[in-house]
Structure formats: structure tokens, C-alpha cells
Design an enzyme around this catalytic site. Sequence first.
Site, mmCIF file in Angstrom:
data_model
loop_
_atom_site.group_PDB
_atom_site.id
_atom_site.type_symbol
_atom_site.label_atom_id
_atom_site.label_comp_id
_atom_site.label_asym_id
_atom_site.label_seq_id
_atom_site.Cartn_x
_atom_site.Cartn_y
_atom_site.Cartn_z
ATOM 1 N N ASP A 1 -13.977 12.177 93.044
ATOM 2 C CA ASP A 1 -12.571 12.383 93.384
ATOM 3 C C ASP A 1 -11.634 12.243 92.199
ATOM 4 O O ASP A 1 -10.490 12.706 92.265
ATOM 5 C CB ASP A 1 -12.140 11.384 94.473
ATOM 6 C CG ASP A 1 -12.139 9.947 93.964
ATOM 7 O OD1 ASP A 1 -11.087 9.285 94.016
ATOM 8 O OD2 ASP A 1 -13.196 9.476 93.509
ATOM 9 N N PHE B 1 -20.266 15.311 92.655
ATOM 10 C CA PHE B 1 -18.979 15.325 93.346
ATOM 11 C C PHE B 1 -18.246 14.008 93.104
ATOM 12 O O PHE B 1 -18.796 12.933 93.339
ATOM 13 C CB PHE B 1 -19.186 15.534 94.847
ATOM 14 C CG PHE B 1 -19.830 16.853 95.195
ATOM 15 C CD1 PHE B 1 -19.117 18.037 95.067
ATOM 16 C CD2 PHE B 1 -21.144 16.907 95.633
ATOM 17 C CE1 PHE B 1 -19.703 19.257 95.389
ATOM 18 C CE2 PHE B 1 -21.736 18.119 95.956
ATOM 19 C CZ PHE B 1 -21.015 19.298 95.828
ATOM 20 N N PHE C 1 -23.390 11.981 94.042
ATOM 21 C CA PHE C 1 -22.104 11.737 94.692
ATOM 22 C C PHE C 1 -21.466 10.469 94.141
ATOM 23 O O PHE C 1 -22.145 9.455 93.952
ATOM 24 C CB PHE C 1 -22.280 11.520 96.198
ATOM 25 C CG PHE C 1 -22.958 12.633 96.944
ATOM 26 C CD1 PHE C 1 -22.224 13.612 97.591
ATOM 27 C CD2 PHE C 1 -24.352 12.669 97.019
ATOM 28 C CE1 PHE C 1 -22.869 14.617 98.303
ATOM 29 C CE2 PHE C 1 -25.000 13.672 97.732
ATOM 30 C CZ PHE C 1 -24.252 14.651 98.369
ATOM 31 N N ASP C 2 -20.161 10.513 93.949
ATOM 32 C CA ASP C 2 -19.393 9.287 93.785
ATOM 33 C C ASP C 2 -19.266 8.647 95.168
ATOM 34 O O ASP C 2 -19.516 9.290 96.188
ATOM 35 C CB ASP C 2 -18.019 9.629 93.206
ATOM 36 C CG ASP C 2 -17.138 8.416 93.028
ATOM 37 O OD1 ASP C 2 -17.662 7.335 92.692
ATOM 38 O OD2 ASP C 2 -15.918 8.534 93.244
ATOM 39 N N GLY C 3 -18.866 7.376 95.204
ATOM 40 C CA GLY C 3 -18.790 6.675 96.474
ATOM 41 C C GLY C 3 -17.418 6.713 97.118
ATOM 42 O O GLY C 3 -17.166 7.467 98.049
#
Length: 301
Positions: free
Chosen positions: A274, A272, A160-162
Site C-alpha cells: 500500500d 502488493f 503481499f504486504d500485511g
Amino acid sequence: MANNIDDKLVLAISSRALFDLSESHKVYLSSGVEAYRQYQIEHEDEILAPGDAFPLVEKLLSLNSRLGRARVEVILVSRNSADTGLRVFNSIHHYGLAISRAAFVGGRSPYPYLKAFGCDLFLSTHAEDVRAALDAGFAAATILSGGASRAASDELRIAFDGDAVIFSDESERIYQSGGLEAFQAKERESAREPLRGGPFKGFLAALNLLQREFPDDACPIRTALVTARSAPAHERVIRTLREWDIRLDESLFLGGLTKSAFLEAFAADVFFDDQTGHCELAREVVATGHVPHGISNEPSI
């Protein structure tokens, strides 16, 4: 046949994220709905090849047999009609996937049914449906084609991105408006103030609960934070996750380095993020879900 799915981790997935429907989609784009319907009926006994999210689904469902009970539910939510969706269910049966629930919505967005199914995560190739799901408060991502498949493994690895994924985009907004120095100053000042949750906080928490049902030394799920942050902006992230009582197995603070090599080293099954630029690079080495949320996905004025 009522079955309670409240205690399960629920993934809703579209047909095109689960299987390779590129040929039939070309028919739809070139000749319309009726030609597509006829094509699917004529080919409904031909098994579809796995799509980009197929390995993720297969590994999630395998957790049920490891635990000896159904803790993961995968539901097909599709813009197909039941008529054109028969080929998809034939392929599900062929691969032995334990998927029994579905919503075929005949060309409309399936996102209104996510709440009824108790969905924790929605994956689709249709960006408009993903945005609608995010706006309705669900973790959702657009699966991008082209991700390289990792070597066969029984371990499920999710990265995951943060900011704007696990966390809100509050810090990213400061970075984009004021630059790196303003961002780092704000993060130092707010180091002990937990970040607000982003769209994937709930899914990560549900995944973490699932991890805790396995022995620490034999858990088949591994998670990683892969973020462009670096010191001193790391402390707020660590303290936030501690406040939420959410454990990540690995945390990579890359300070702006390209993420692809690290995702490959982590051997992620899915990642994932954004930001479209990060996703375009990541999709070359891993199945990637674009999360169209936050300031990086707002139309420029």
C-alpha cells in the site's frame, strides 16, 4: 454458451497491464482519441510486447492445464473500444493466452463490470480505476512499470504486504498517530484479537483454496507475507491468519528493513503493497502492484 464462473479464481486485467502499449499511449496523450484509434487500426496486425503483468497471467492460466480443468479465468477489462481493442485480442491469440471474455468500455472506467464477472482481483495501470474498484470492495492494484522479470520458472510466487493489504489499516493508523511504542503496546495487548480483513483478504483466501487442490509437495503456487512488522507485533498476524484458516508459505517479519532484497530472494512474480515508497523500491526488482488503500493513501490535511 452460458458458462458458470462462480467456482473460479477470476482476474480482471487492463490492456496496458497485460501488454506494452506505451507507444500507442503516447499517441493518445499527444494527439487524442481519434489519432489513437487510427494508430491502433493501422498497427492492429503488429503483435504487442508483453507488459508487466503478462508473466503473472501466463502462470495463472497454466494452472488450468495442471489441474485438468478450468479453475482460473482471466478477463480483459479495457478502456479501449472494441475497434481499438482488436490489436489486443490479436496479441492474446498470438501468445496462446486462454482469454475469451472482455469488456471494452470506450474510454470509461470498467470497474462497474467487476461484480458481474465475479472478479477476485483487478489489475490496471489506471490508478483512478483501481481506486474505484477498491472503494467498491474488490482487491485491486495499480501495476507499476519497470519491474525486473525473474528467471523462467513454472512456479507462481506472489508476495503481499500485511497492513492495509491483507489486513485492515487499523494498526497502521495507531503507528502513524502514536509511533512505534504505541503500536507495539497495542499489538501486545491485542495479540489474541484477530485483525480485520483488508482488501486482499478475499483474493488470498481464493488463492489458498486453489493451492489446496494440489499435493502439498507439488504445489506450483507459493505465497509470502513481506511485512515491516517484527516481534512483538508478529503474534497477532499469525493468530489472525490461523483464525481465517489461511496459510502463507513464507512470512518475513523485517522490522523496517528494505523489502527489495527479500523480494528478490523470494523470486516473487508480483508484490502488493500500500505504501508508494515501498513500491518504488520494489518495482526495481519485481513487478509491483500499488494498493491505494488505507491511511497512507489518504490526502494529508
